[in-house]
Design an enzyme around this catalytic site. Sequence first.
Site, PDB file in Angstrom:
ATOM      1  N   GLY A 157       0.821  -1.212   0.000  1.00 21.84           N
ATOM      2  CA  GLY A 157       0.000   0.000   0.000  1.00 21.84           C
ATOM      3  C   GLY A 157       0.851   1.256   0.000  1.00 21.84           C
ATOM      4  O   GLY A 157       1.968   1.270   0.522  1.00 21.84           O
ATOM      5  N   ARG A 212       1.118  -5.732  -4.981  1.00 22.05           N
ATOM      6  CA  ARG A 212       1.080  -6.617  -3.816  1.00 22.05           C
ATOM      7  C   ARG A 212       1.473  -8.064  -4.135  1.00 22.05           C
ATOM      8  O   ARG A 212       1.230  -8.963  -3.332  1.00 22.05           O
ATOM      9  CB  ARG A 212      -0.325  -6.600  -3.199  1.00 22.05           C
ATOM     10  N   ASP A 223       5.381  -7.976   5.404  1.00 15.36           N
ATOM     11  CA  ASP A 223       5.411  -9.099   4.453  1.00 15.36           C
ATOM     12  C   ASP A 223       6.488  -8.881   3.390  1.00 15.36           C
ATOM     13  O   ASP A 223       7.234  -9.803   3.057  1.00 15.36           O
ATOM     14  CB  ASP A 223       4.057  -9.253   3.754  1.00 15.36           C
ATOM     15  N   LYS A 254       8.208   0.445   5.533  1.00 17.40           N
ATOM     16  CA  LYS A 254       7.098   1.296   5.088  1.00 17.40           C
ATOM     17  C   LYS A 254       5.762   0.750   5.565  1.00 17.40           C
ATOM     18  O   LYS A 254       5.593  -0.465   5.585  1.00 17.40           O
ATOM     19  CB  LYS A 254       7.109   1.313   3.558  1.00 17.40           C
ATOM     20  N   THR A 255       4.851   1.520   5.987  1.00 14.02           N
ATOM     21  CA  THR A 255       3.414   1.254   6.062  1.00 14.02           C
ATOM     22  C   THR A 255       2.750   2.315   6.933  1.00 14.02           C
ATOM     23  O   THR A 255       3.251   2.633   8.018  1.00 14.02           O
ATOM     24  CB  THR A 255       3.013  -0.145   6.601  1.00 14.02           C
ATOM     25  N   ASP A 292       0.152   1.827   8.436  1.00 16.06           N
ATOM     26  CA  ASP A 292      -0.496   1.131   9.551  1.00 16.06           C
ATOM     27  C   ASP A 292       0.325   1.201  10.842  1.00 16.06           C
ATOM     28  O   ASP A 292      -0.195   0.964  11.923  1.00 16.06           O
ATOM     29  CB  ASP A 292      -0.734  -0.341   9.199  1.00 16.06           C
ATOM     30  N   LYS A 327     -25.559  18.567  16.338  1.00 16.67           N
ATOM     31  CA  LYS A 327     -26.700  17.687  16.029  1.00 16.67           C
ATOM     32  C   LYS A 327     -26.310  16.302  15.517  1.00 16.67           C
ATOM     33  O   LYS A 327     -27.174  15.489  15.257  1.00 16.67           O
ATOM     34  CB  LYS A 327     -27.643  18.370  15.039  1.00 16.67           C
ATOM     35  N   MET A 361      -8.111   3.771   8.477  1.00 14.52           N
ATOM     36  CA  MET A 361      -7.363   2.603   7.999  1.00 14.52           C
ATOM     37  C   MET A 361      -6.461   2.003   9.070  1.00 14.52           C
ATOM     38  O   MET A 361      -6.174   2.634  10.088  1.00 14.52           O
ATOM     39  CB  MET A 361      -6.518   2.971   6.788  1.00 14.52           C
ATOM     40  N   GLU A 401     -10.179   0.251  11.316  1.00 12.95           N
ATOM     41  CA  GLU A 401     -10.638  -0.584  10.193  1.00 12.95           C
ATOM     42  C   GLU A 401     -10.686  -2.074  10.542  1.00 12.95           C
ATOM     43  O   GLU A 401     -11.584  -2.798  10.132  1.00 12.95           O
ATOM     44  CB  GLU A 401      -9.668  -0.362   9.018  1.00 12.95           C
ATOM     45  N   TYR A 418      -7.587   6.227   2.082  1.00 14.91           N
ATOM     46  CA  TYR A 418      -6.872   6.625   0.868  1.00 14.91           C
ATOM     47  C   TYR A 418      -6.529   8.119   0.887  1.00 14.91           C
ATOM     48  O   TYR A 418      -5.591   8.551   0.219  1.00 14.91           O
ATOM     49  CB  TYR A 418      -7.705   6.256  -0.372  1.00 14.91           C
ATOM     50  N   ARG A 433      -2.820   8.336   2.315  1.00 19.44           N
ATOM     51  CA  ARG A 433      -1.679   7.488   1.929  1.00 19.44           C
ATOM     52  C   ARG A 433      -0.742   8.152   0.932  1.00 19.44           C
ATOM     53  O   ARG A 433       0.392   7.711   0.753  1.00 19.44           O
ATOM     54  CB  ARG A 433      -2.176   6.159   1.346  1.00 19.44           C
TER      55      ARG A 433
HETATM   56  P1  FBP Z   1       0.523  -1.954   3.598  1.00 18.89           P
HETATM   57  O1  FBP Z   1       0.490  -2.833   4.816  1.00 18.89           O
HETATM   58  O2  FBP Z   1       0.921  -2.661   2.371  1.00 18.89           O
HETATM   59  O3  FBP Z   1       1.366  -0.730   3.839  1.00 18.89           O
HETATM   60  O4  FBP Z   1      -0.948  -1.405   3.326  1.00 18.89           O
HETATM   61  C1  FBP Z   1      -1.759  -1.017   4.391  1.00 18.89           C
HETATM   62  C2  FBP Z   1      -3.091  -0.455   3.941  1.00 18.89           C
HETATM   63  O5  FBP Z   1      -2.995   0.920   3.639  1.00 18.89           O
HETATM   64  C3  FBP Z   1      -4.136  -0.707   5.038  1.00 18.89           C
HETATM   65  O6  FBP Z   1      -4.229   0.364   5.915  1.00 18.89           O
HETATM   66  C4  FBP Z   1      -5.381  -0.973   4.241  1.00 18.89           C
HETATM   67  O7  FBP Z   1      -6.200  -1.888   4.917  1.00 18.89           O
HETATM   68  C5  FBP Z   1      -4.877  -1.591   2.977  1.00 18.89           C
HETATM   69  O8  FBP Z   1      -3.572  -1.114   2.779  1.00 18.89           O
HETATM   70  C6  FBP Z   1      -5.722  -1.277   1.766  1.00 18.89           C
HETATM   71  O9  FBP Z   1      -5.223  -1.957   0.683  1.00 18.89           O
HETATM   72  P2  FBP Z   1      -5.547  -1.630  -0.836  1.00 18.89           P
HETATM   73  O10 FBP Z   1      -4.676  -0.491  -1.233  1.00 18.89           O
HETATM   74  O11 FBP Z   1      -5.155  -2.869  -1.548  1.00 18.89           O
HETATM   75  O12 FBP Z   1      -6.993  -1.263  -0.928  1.00 18.89           O
END
Ligand code: FBP
Length: 552
Positions: free
Chosen positions: A81, A145, A176, A202-203, A205, A242, A250, A311, A426, A429
């Site tokens: 991602g 991926r 991974d 990287k991530t 998350d 209200k 994510m 998420e 999104y 990111r």
């Molecule tokens: P990575 O672990 O590859 O960095 O991706 C994380 C992520 O951004 C998550 O937060 C999200 O659940 C997922 O990718 C969404 O994946 P996609 O881009 O395939 O919709």
Amino acid sequence: MDISPLQKARYEYQPKLPGMLRNGIAEISVQEGAATQSVADQDKIKALFPNTYGKPEITFVKGANTSAAKKQVVGVILSGGQAPGGHNVISGLYDALKATNPENKLLGFKKGPDGLLKNDYVEFDDKFIDAYRNTGGFDIIGSGRTKLETVEQFQTVANYAKENGLTAIVIIGGDDSNTNAATLAEYMAANNTGIQVIGCPKTIDGDLKNEDIEASFGFDTATKTYSELIGNIERDANSAKKYWHFIKVMGRSASHVALECALETQPNICLIGEEVAAKKMSLADITNQIADSVEKRAANGDNFGVAIIPEGIVEFVPEFSALIAEINELLAGEKTAQFNSLPDWNAKYEFIKAGLSADAFKVFDILPQGIQQQLFLERDPHGNVQVSLIESEKLFSEMVKNELAKRKEAGTYKGKFGAQHHFFGYEGRCAFPSNFDADYCYSLGFNAFMLIQYGYTGYLSKVSNISKPADEWVAGGMPITKMMNMERRNGADKPVIRKALVELDGKPFKYFEANREKWAVETAFTFPGAIQYFGPSEVCDRTTVTLALEKG
Ligand code: FBP
């Protein structure tokens, strides 16, 4: 191509390197620490990685550069991602490589691991790199991926690498992808290819961290982007008075993103998946927790609020994951076609009722119909329910609404409840990287090249002490095998980098826990505002609250 004024200004930004990398390539020396051990399952990991296991930790220091003079041709991929700062990893790598020897080459392989498998690449030059400095996104070469895990894949990668004269491959990815980097490094070493492999963490998350890696890149910018939006929503909620806003953020599995956003914005509710699992909370427990906040705030005349939902939450609810496991069984193989051929939802509902255990059906039956249907619509290529597509923000708001209706009948709740739903993922990111991510990523890339230049393989580029100003950062490398343990994946024991979940005894969670009761009732919102790129350092170079608490 037309560019925005901000993009133009960001091109001029010179990312900050760790102090010890600032004196020029000729002044970068290396220090080796003690031999390392994997975090667990040492014998098994050692047996699987005989050529790359047990190597020492590396730190770069100021001193004469003693690396061998050798022309380097490096291949790089972005994997998984998107995360803000990926372009800066590549520009840092490029700058170190060219500063070492202008004859060195950097090849960018397109669309992630697929580029290595299909030999699809571009050679970078100054003009190419300059158009991407300090920008967000992975569009410089794209990402993908595809998993690199079979011997056939490694052979293909090695053959193309030899054809292109590659001396090293840099994999920019999450847990991974870096597990794959370790396996590829071992393959390259075992087969005497002479090709080194280096990873970069990287991530968004934030779940690739451990005692060596203090943070994965992208987490800083993504959480700041979501926090800005959440703060804006909080102000809107407090202005209109209200709505209750249910905001999913994510984080495929771990709840680091949700927790950081909560620390930044002090919402009324933030669920933490790891706590839900540890306390074995049911859907009803979670619903009651949110409904209690709604009720107490309504009693003060505040019929509005903000709840953050990670998420990955549903996978942490034990009864929900048991239900999903049964649904996967119920629709296994040909039964999907049988289910899909049923004429309407009533017939499908009866099929489900007959197929699930009584306990699983009880959970299924309390779900709103929209969510029930989602559980049967969305399947991944392996035939499993895609939990990340479940609209948990709607699930919980609907369940809270039903609970409040009961409380109204019982006379305990007298407020009004209107819900709005959001999903932030999104949006963050590919944001322009914050100064922190711009600096951190550039340093990771620069550092990755120094590891290559000094002949290391199977290492993760490591920049530490990152809660301090950049001149105090420490650059070096850590063998990826040190971060590995054995885990059960697809029915087999596999060596993998251990994923970091939110630690319930860690300082960030403890701080949240100590304050959340107050936040649940009072309006204690805080408004971080937009990421700032120019201005005082305490505003522009601020790291995450998570990192500040962890290292403070
Ligand atoms: P990575 O672990 O590859 O960095 O991706 C994380 C992520 O951004 C998550 O937060 C999200 O659940 C997922 O990718 C969404 O994946 P996609 O881009 O395939 O919709």
